[in-house]
Enzyme design. Structure first.
Site, mmCIF file in Angstrom:
data_model
loop_
_atom_site.group_PDB
_atom_site.id
_atom_site.type_symbol
_atom_site.label_atom_id
_atom_site.label_comp_id
_atom_site.label_asym_id
_atom_site.label_seq_id
_atom_site.Cartn_x
_atom_site.Cartn_y
_atom_site.Cartn_z
ATOM 1 N N HIS A 165 -13.521 9.225 -118.964
ATOM 2 C CA HIS A 165 -13.974 7.898 -118.541
ATOM 3 C C HIS A 165 -15.096 8.134 -117.537
ATOM 4 O O HIS A 165 -15.259 9.255 -117.040
ATOM 5 C CB HIS A 165 -12.827 7.108 -117.891
ATOM 6 C CG HIS A 165 -12.352 7.771 -116.643
ATOM 7 N ND1 HIS A 165 -11.469 8.822 -116.672
ATOM 8 C CD2 HIS A 165 -12.696 7.602 -115.346
ATOM 9 C CE1 HIS A 165 -11.277 9.266 -115.440
ATOM 10 N NE2 HIS A 165 -12.009 8.552 -114.607
ATOM 11 N N CYS A 174 -7.493 8.202 -114.188
ATOM 12 C CA CYS A 174 -8.438 9.322 -114.192
ATOM 13 C C CYS A 174 -7.924 10.501 -115.021
ATOM 14 O O CYS A 174 -8.645 11.477 -115.222
ATOM 15 C CB CYS A 174 -8.776 9.753 -112.765
ATOM 16 S SG CYS A 174 -10.043 8.712 -112.009
ATOM 17 N N HIS A 181 -17.753 7.131 -114.121
ATOM 18 C CA HIS A 181 -17.928 6.509 -112.808
ATOM 19 C C HIS A 181 -19.416 6.430 -112.506
ATOM 20 O O HIS A 181 -20.201 7.280 -112.943
ATOM 21 C CB HIS A 181 -17.277 7.341 -111.701
ATOM 22 C CG HIS A 181 -15.789 7.357 -111.748
ATOM 23 N ND1 HIS A 181 -15.008 6.311 -111.306
ATOM 24 C CD2 HIS A 181 -14.915 8.308 -112.192
ATOM 25 C CE1 HIS A 181 -13.722 6.625 -111.463
ATOM 26 N NE2 HIS A 181 -13.637 7.827 -112.007
ATOM 27 N N HIS A 230 -15.537 12.079 -116.479
ATOM 28 C CA HIS A 230 -14.634 13.172 -116.113
ATOM 29 C C HIS A 230 -13.224 12.879 -116.579
ATOM 30 O O HIS A 230 -12.892 11.789 -117.032
ATOM 31 C CB HIS A 230 -14.678 13.467 -114.605
ATOM 32 C CG HIS A 230 -13.979 12.485 -113.735
ATOM 33 N ND1 HIS A 230 -13.726 12.705 -112.403
ATOM 34 C CD2 HIS A 230 -13.459 11.253 -113.992
ATOM 35 C CE1 HIS A 230 -13.095 11.678 -111.878
ATOM 36 N NE2 HIS A 230 -12.923 10.783 -112.811
ATOM 37 N N GLU A 270 -17.210 7.300 -105.267
ATOM 38 C CA GLU A 270 -16.818 7.361 -106.685
ATOM 39 C C GLU A 270 -16.686 5.943 -107.242
ATOM 40 O O GLU A 270 -16.938 5.693 -108.418
ATOM 41 C CB GLU A 270 -15.497 8.114 -106.850
ATOM 42 C CG GLU A 270 -15.145 8.368 -108.310
ATOM 43 C CD GLU A 270 -13.973 9.310 -108.464
ATOM 44 O OE1 GLU A 270 -14.190 10.464 -108.854
ATOM 45 O OE2 GLU A 270 -12.828 8.889 -108.164
ATOM 46 N N ASP A 299 -25.960 13.900 -113.971
ATOM 47 C CA ASP A 299 -26.191 12.555 -114.501
ATOM 48 C C ASP A 299 -26.051 12.515 -116.023
ATOM 49 O O ASP A 299 -26.626 13.342 -116.736
ATOM 50 C CB ASP A 299 -27.584 12.075 -114.103
ATOM 51 C CG ASP A 299 -27.797 10.600 -114.406
ATOM 52 O OD1 ASP A 299 -26.840 9.815 -114.211
ATOM 53 O OD2 ASP A 299 -28.904 10.240 -114.838
ATOM 54 N N HIS A 300 -25.285 11.518 -116.496
ATOM 55 C CA HIS A 300 -25.030 11.330 -117.933
ATOM 56 C C HIS A 300 -24.392 12.559 -118.576
ATOM 57 O O HIS A 300 -24.633 12.849 -119.749
ATOM 58 C CB HIS A 300 -26.308 10.900 -118.676
ATOM 59 C CG HIS A 300 -26.661 9.469 -118.398
ATOM 60 N ND1 HIS A 300 -27.145 9.051 -117.185
ATOM 61 C CD2 HIS A 300 -26.562 8.357 -119.164
ATOM 62 C CE1 HIS A 300 -27.346 7.750 -117.219
ATOM 63 N NE2 HIS A 300 -26.988 7.300 -118.400
HETATM 64 NI NI NI Z 1 -12.024 8.933 -112.554
#
Ligand code: NI
Length: 141
Positions: A45, A39, A47, A20, A130, A85-86
């Site tokens: 990047h 972020c 998580h 995100h 997270e 996911d992914h």
């Molecule tokens: Ni982040």
């Protein structure tokens, strides 16, 4: 032994990995960078998210079940983890079109998606990690 009335909670843990970028288009680049920090990285990047879905309600005296945890697993996977996911949450997931994919907003989207599939008598509470240390709890309010 017959248990006439019992209220309990059942929980299921699922994981997903997603990318995100936190960014408010109404703010300057400088404000975004200072507020969202890492972020806000322009090239995204990732998580490793951990989602805990807790369901509370009355145990059915006939089956002894609050709900079938296989059903809960299937709901979480089809409504949330398989969609996220992914994925790049900003670019790939329509739920986040125009919605900043903060942990709070991911929890909001996940809660409402799961809620739609659950029996109305069940209370839903979710926890979204997270990072190992940071998590959000949400119960629909
Ligand atoms: Ni982040």
């Amino acid at each position: 032994m017959f248990v006439p009335y019992m209220r309990a909670s059942a929980s299921r843990v699922e994981r997903f990995n997603a990318a995100h970028r936190l960014h408010n288009p109404n703010w300057s680049d400088e404000k975004n960078a200072s507020f969202f920090g890492l972020c806000n990285n322009e090239n995204y990047h990732g998580h490793n998210y951990r989602l805990i879905v807790k369901v509370t309600g009355e145990v059915d005296p006939e089956s002894g079940y609050l709900l079938d945890l296989k059903l809960l697993k299937d709901i979480i996977r089809s409504e949330v983890t398989q969609r996220f996911d992914h994925k790049n949450l900003n670019l790939d997931v329509p739920d986040f079109k125009g919605l900043n994919p903060t942990a709070e907003n991911i929890a909001y989207v996940a809660w409402h998606r799961i809620r739609k599939q659950l029996d109305n008598k069940l209370v839903l509470h979710i926890t979204l990690y997270e990072t190992e240390r940071n998590f959000i709890e949400y119960d629909g309010q």
